[in-house]
Design an enzyme around this catalytic site. Sequence first.
Site, short mmCIF file in Angstrom:
data_model
loop_
_atom_site.label_atom_id
_atom_site.label_comp_id
_atom_site.label_asym_id
_atom_site.label_seq_id
_atom_site.Cartn_x
_atom_site.Cartn_y
_atom_site.Cartn_z
N HIS A 163 0.69 -1.19 -0.24
CA HIS A 163 0.16 -0.05 0.08
C HIS A 163 0.89 1.09 -0.08
O HIS A 163 0.50 2.22 -0.88
CB HIS A 163 -0.69 -0.02 1.16
CG HIS A 163 -1.68 1.04 1.44
ND1 HIS A 163 -3.13 1.04 1.24
CD2 HIS A 163 -1.53 2.41 1.72
CE1 HIS A 163 -3.66 2.37 1.56
NE2 HIS A 163 -2.64 3.10 1.72
N GLU A 164 1.81 1.42 0.83
CA GLU A 164 2.46 2.50 0.96
C GLU A 164 3.45 2.44 -0.42
O GLU A 164 3.60 3.98 -0.68
CB GLU A 164 3.74 2.45 2.19
CG GLU A 164 2.94 2.24 3.58
CD GLU A 164 1.85 3.28 3.97
OE1 GLU A 164 1.89 4.38 3.19
OE2 GLU A 164 0.78 3.16 4.44
N HIS A 267 -10.06 7.97 3.18
CA HIS A 267 -10.03 6.69 3.58
C HIS A 267 -11.52 6.01 3.88
O HIS A 267 -11.39 4.92 4.23
CB HIS A 267 -9.23 6.60 5.13
CG HIS A 267 -7.80 6.59 4.80
ND1 HIS A 267 -7.19 8.14 4.92
CD2 HIS A 267 -6.91 6.01 4.62
CE1 HIS A 267 -5.82 8.11 4.95
NE2 HIS A 267 -5.62 6.85 4.88
#
Length: 345
Positions: A163-164, A267
Site C-alpha cells: 500500500h505505502e 480513507h
Amino acid sequence: MMRNRVQCIVPPHVLEAIEANGTPEQRAWAAATLSVDATVRADRAEAPTAPPHPAADLTAHRRVYDAGNTTSLPGTLVRGEGDPASADVSVNEVYDGFSTTLDLYNQVYSRNSIDDAGLDLIGTVHYSTDFNNAMWDGGQAIFGDGDGDIFNRFTIAVDVIGHELTHGVTQYTAALAYRNQSGALNESMSDVFGSLVKQYHAFPRQTAEQADWLIGAGLWAPRIRGAALRSMKAPGTAYEDPLVGKDPQPATMDGYVTTRQDNGGVHINSGIPNHAFYLAALNFGGYAWEKAGRVWYSALTDRSLSSNAGFLDFARLTVQKAEALFGSGGRQRIHDAWARVGIST
Ligand SMILES: [Zn+2]
C-alpha cells in the site's frame, strides 16, 4: 503540493475515536500520533515537487533504516541490498515486503520500481515511540511499532507495505490529488495493489475467490474486535469495537460520505472503488492481478488520467482499457462491476 503530503494507513477517524473513548494514556498518544502526522506533513511541505532524477542503473536497491524510536528520518542504515537478514523482524519484513512489491510490478506489469526507472526503495522502521501508523511521505515508507495494546507492529502485513509503495507509483503516474474523490481513488489504488501484492506473495498464490480481500489483517492487537483496517469484499465490516469505533466505509455510491475530515473522506469513500475492483476481479475469476489488475494498472498509468479525476472518470477509463485488453466480454465485466457500486459508465 498535495502529493507531498504524508499518506497514512490508519485514517484519522480511528485515532479520533481513540482520543474520544480511550483511557487518559490512550487519549494522550492518539493526540500525539495525530500531531506527529502533522509534523511530518509540515517537514515535507518544502519538498521538491518534481520527481528525483532516475537512478542511472535500472535495478532498484532496497535500504532499510532504523529510527531508534525517534522521529528523525531516515535514521541509521541497518540493511542494504544484498545484506544478510537482520536479527530485527521488522527490518526483514520491510526488506522482504519491498522485494515482493517490486516483483509484482516488475513480473506482472513490467514496471521497473515505483518510478519505472529503478528508483531505490527506502524504508524506516521503529519510527517514534509506540507509533500507531505507517506512512508514505513522498520519498520513503515509514513504519511505527504500534503500542502493542491497540496495534501490532505495522510491518506485519505485506499488503500495508505494498500500500505505502503504491502511493509512490501513483505519485509518479497519475499523481491523484489527495482530497475528495481523486484522493479516495489514490487510497484505493494503494489498497488494490497492496492486496494484489499479498495475493501474489501467498503460497500458493491466491485466486480472487480464495483471497480474503482484507487490508491490514493482523494489525489490530488481540483486544480489538476487528479482522483488519478495511475490507474490499465487504466495506464497512472490517472492525467494530468500543474503543476504535466502527469501520465507516461505504461499498456503493448510496453510502458516499461528504465530509471535510480525512481530506474529504479519502480513507472512507475509497471503499467504493475498492469494492468495484473486488467485483471486477470476481467477474473475471482466476488471479486478480492478471485481468482486473491489468485493467486498473493500464488506467492508472494512462497519461489521460487527470490528477483531479473523479470516480466516473476513472471508471470510464477502466471500461475503455478492458475493451482494448480483453474485448467486449472484458468491457462488460468492468461495466457491471462499476454499475453494482452505483456508477454507470
Ligand atoms: Zn494510504
